[in-house]
Design an enzyme around this catalytic site. Structure first.
Site, PDB file in Angstrom:
ATOM      1  N   ASP A  24       0.867  -1.170   0.000  1.00  0.00           N
ATOM      2  CA  ASP A  24       0.000   0.000   0.000  1.00  0.00           C
ATOM      3  C   ASP A  24       0.913   1.233   0.000  1.00  0.00           C
ATOM      4  OD1 ASP A  24      -2.379   1.578   0.410  1.00  0.00           O
ATOM      5  OD2 ASP A  24      -1.743   1.774   2.493  1.00  0.00           O
ATOM      6  N   ASP A  54      -1.319  -0.783   6.199  1.00  0.00           N
ATOM      7  CA  ASP A  54      -1.443  -0.262   7.564  1.00  0.00           C
ATOM      8  C   ASP A  54      -2.849   0.153   7.947  1.00  0.00           C
ATOM      9  OD1 ASP A  54      -1.395   2.093   5.865  1.00  0.00           O
ATOM     10  OD2 ASP A  54      -1.172   3.220   7.722  1.00  0.00           O
ATOM     11  N   ASP A  83      -6.990  -1.971   4.440  1.00  0.00           N
ATOM     12  CA  ASP A  83      -6.010  -2.959   3.967  1.00  0.00           C
ATOM     13  C   ASP A  83      -6.245  -4.342   4.575  1.00  0.00           C
ATOM     14  OD1 ASP A  83      -4.607  -1.113   2.407  1.00  0.00           O
ATOM     15  OD2 ASP A  83      -3.419  -0.440   4.115  1.00  0.00           O
TER      16      ASP A  83
END
Length: 656
Positions: A355, A552, A556
């Protein structure tokens, strides 16, 4: 050394018949073992002297040697008896018992020489091997048990103006804690008053202290180094960082690696086969020779050696111990691995998917430009800040920080609706305000005006009652260590580093090019991220490799759970992401990903070395034993010697 499980000869990291104990108890246990070894050596030497100086009948000689034999072998004999009683006959203690008992009694057969000294020696070396295992296990456990030391026993709570010392379990969320210099922070929270430096090494492995001020988040387990701070508790004891870490580590042993699972199954089949082979070796050649009475003692001796050599100690002890050591080594570096099966997967990573926000970037946004359309800057920020009032996303925090008066201007906010991957809409006063990306604008029918200014930040659009009102540009700084992290992963053998983000293509492209990322995909919804990860996983599976996803945020969590290895940023990461993850990086440093891969590969290599070495030596000595060229001392080395060397090799997994 092994614990017999249900119908198997399986070895557990818990060791031989003892539970985890403290450092003091461990030292006492080692002293007791050394005393037993010393006493046995003295008694064995004395027995040998008696044998050489006094002509004793065989039964009297047996009584002399039984003293050191029972002293050193009582635990093994007890475990073998328990196995018989519980129906678990084929365990390593049973093999050792029948081999040494046979050696003690073989002298009673016509024409056979007794092997009583050798039998005691086998038990003695087996016991020494257990001592080495216990020591290695203690070292591995101590590398992880430092986590238990970070769990504070008391907390200072401010109640009715007074400070009371209570157990952290008795502190409620929202209460105010006082932390003095030198004390460990008992619960997670936000600094309300004061400033200080805190030592985070126990959680993150980083030795450089971190400065904290009012409004900063602090985690339980860190040590307050300088000033007095008061912390508003944000999580109860059960949900605190320290408690979660300890739970993760304690449950790690339940998840076995493929190597451990294979060894466990191997031992279950291997041991009965070995016993049957020893019986065949003892009976069939004398029958074929035609002179059973003369040949039987010789072949029985070979069969007994065969049993000693065949004990699978080195495998069933060293492999789990190696992975346990690898998990301990990772935890000392601030990398929490939830099971040895994930070390397995990390050692075979072909792709790492990451990410962007909060993973490769700091996740701390700030407003860098405001472009109003049909309203002024102040009004645009005012409305956007109100809509984002309840948002936990970093972008929402940046908008609120840009218009701090939002908290006190008294505007009523209602009908808040958050659309994942789009944005948030709410009624501010009498106006319906939508804040988000271009998908959100299309959803409410607002036509986006083109912006001619160039900024590399995230663009947040605002619509009022379905009419476009302008946009705000927010920038997020790339972490200093991100570029090095990507390079290090590739040096560790990761073929592809991929970035997935819900951000604009322009922003994603700039970050990807700056960091040397191989592939990137932008403007994704959470469901899109899952689809991309599944496609990339399929690609890696075709190559026989694994895929890790690093994130995080709450959004996600589904992708982290879906990947072969889910990696969460633990410092700033959400609870949902950490809960779903298989590996947690305690300091949000992406460079730890390469370190985790390195530890996993080293652990896997040590486990393989032990398997090849143990099987290779055993096969060689078994061949010699069957041919009559091996001695009982060679058998002892093939079992206990190999085990000790494998255990010492396994301990390397703990070191850097």
């Amino acid at each position: 050394m092994c614990k017999h499980g249900e119908n198997s000869c399986s070895c557990e990291v818990h060791g031989h018949g003892h539970h985890e104990h403290g450092h003091g108890e461990h030292e006492e246990s080692m002293k007791a073992r050394l005393a037993t070894i010393a006493a046995t050596v003295v008694l064995l030497v004395a027995a040998k002297l008696v044998e050489r100086t006094v002509a004793l009948p065989m039964w009297a000689l047996l009584c002399v040697y039984l003293v050191p034999y029972l002293l050193i072998g009582r635990d093994v004999l007890k475990e073998a008896a328990e196995g018989l009683r519980e129906g678990d006959v084929f365990n390593e203690h049973f093999l050792m018992t029948i081999a040494t008992a046979g050696a003690m009694l073989i002298g009673f057969l016509p024409g056979a020489e007794h092997e009583m000294a050798e039998a005691v020696a086998v038990m003695l070396f087996f016991y020494v091997g257990e001592m080495f295992e216990e020591y290695a296990e203690g070292q591995s456990r101590r590398s992880i048990s430092h986590l238990l030391d970070i769990r504070p026993e008391t907390a200072r709570v401010v109640r009715d103006g007074d400070v009371a010392l209570v157990h952290p379990q008795d502190v409620a969320e929202g209460e105010l804690m006082e932390v003095l210099p030198g004390e460990r922070i008992a619960l997670d929270g936000v600094v309300e008053t004061g400033a200080s430096s805190i030592d985070t090494v126990a959680l993150t492995g980083e030795s450089v202290p971190r400065d904290v001020y009012e409004g900063d988040t602090v985690a339980s387990g860190c040590v307050n180094l300088s000033g007095v701070i008061r912390v508003r508790v944000s999580k109860s004891y059960g949900e605190s960082t320290v408690n979660k870490i300890i739970e993760l580590v304690e449950s790690a042993e339940e998840r076995k690696s493929k190597s451990e699972t294979f060894i466990s199954r191997f031992a279950r089949v291997y041991t009965p086969v070995v016993v049957c082979a020893a019986v065949v070796l003892a009976l069939v050649p004398p029958l074929i020779a035609g002179d059973f009475a003369e040949a039987f003692p010789r072949w029985l001796y070979r069969a007994l050696m065969f049993l000693v050599i065949s004990c699978p100690c080195a495998l069933v002890i060293s492999v789990p111990l190696t992975f346990f050591g690898g998990i301990g080594r990772a935890s000392r570096s601030g990398i929490l691995v939830k099971g040895s099966n994930y070390l397995d997967a990390l050692s075979n990573l072909g792709a790492v998917v990451m990410d962007k926000t909060g993973t490769l970037t700091r996740g701390r946004f700030e407003v860098v430009a405001v472009h109003p359309d049909k309203c002024d800057e102040r009004r645009l920020l005012h409305l956007a800040a109100h809509v984002e009032h309840y948002s936990t996303h970093p972008i929402g925090a940046a908008l609120r920080a840009a218009f701090p008066e939002e908290a006190t201007d008294g505007c009523a906010v209602s009908d808040i609706q958050e659309l994942a991957g789009h944005g948030i809409s709410a009624r501010v006063g009498d106006e319906q305000v939508s804040v988000g990306n271009e998908k959100m604008m299309a959803r409410v029918g607002a036509e986006v005006s083109e912006c001619h200014g160039h900024h590399s930040g995230t663009v947040i659009h605002v619509a009022i009652d379905g009419t476009y009102a302008g946009h705000v540009e927010i920038s997020d700084k790339v972490k200093d260590e991100s570029a090095d992290a990507v390079r290090a992963m590739k040096q560790e053998g990761v073929d592809k580093v991929v970035m997935l983000t819900g951000d604009r293509k322009e922003v994603a492209q700039e970050v990807a090019e700056r960091l040397g990322i191989d592939e990137w995909y932008a403007e994704l919804l959470p469901a899109d991220k899952v689809s991309h990860v599944e496609r990339l996983m399929e690609r890696e599976r075709e190559k026989g490799r694994k895929l890790a996803f690093v994130g995080d945020g709450i959004n996600d969590a589904p992708v982290i759970a879906r990947a072969d290895v889910g990696i969460a940023m633990g410092g700033l990461g959400s609870d949902a992401a950490i809960e779903a993850a298989d590996v947690v990086l305690m300091d949000d440093n992406p460079a730890k990903i390469a370190q985790a891969v390195s530890i996993a590969r080293r652990t896997q290599a040590i486990a393989r070395q032990n398997v090849v070495f143990a099987i290779g030596v055993k096969l060689a000595v078994l061949g010699l034993a069957a041919a009559g060229a091996a001695t009982m001392w060679m058998a002892v080395f093939a079992d206990v010697g190999v085990t000790v060397l494998a255990v010492l090799n396994a301990m390397r997994a703990l070191s850097k």
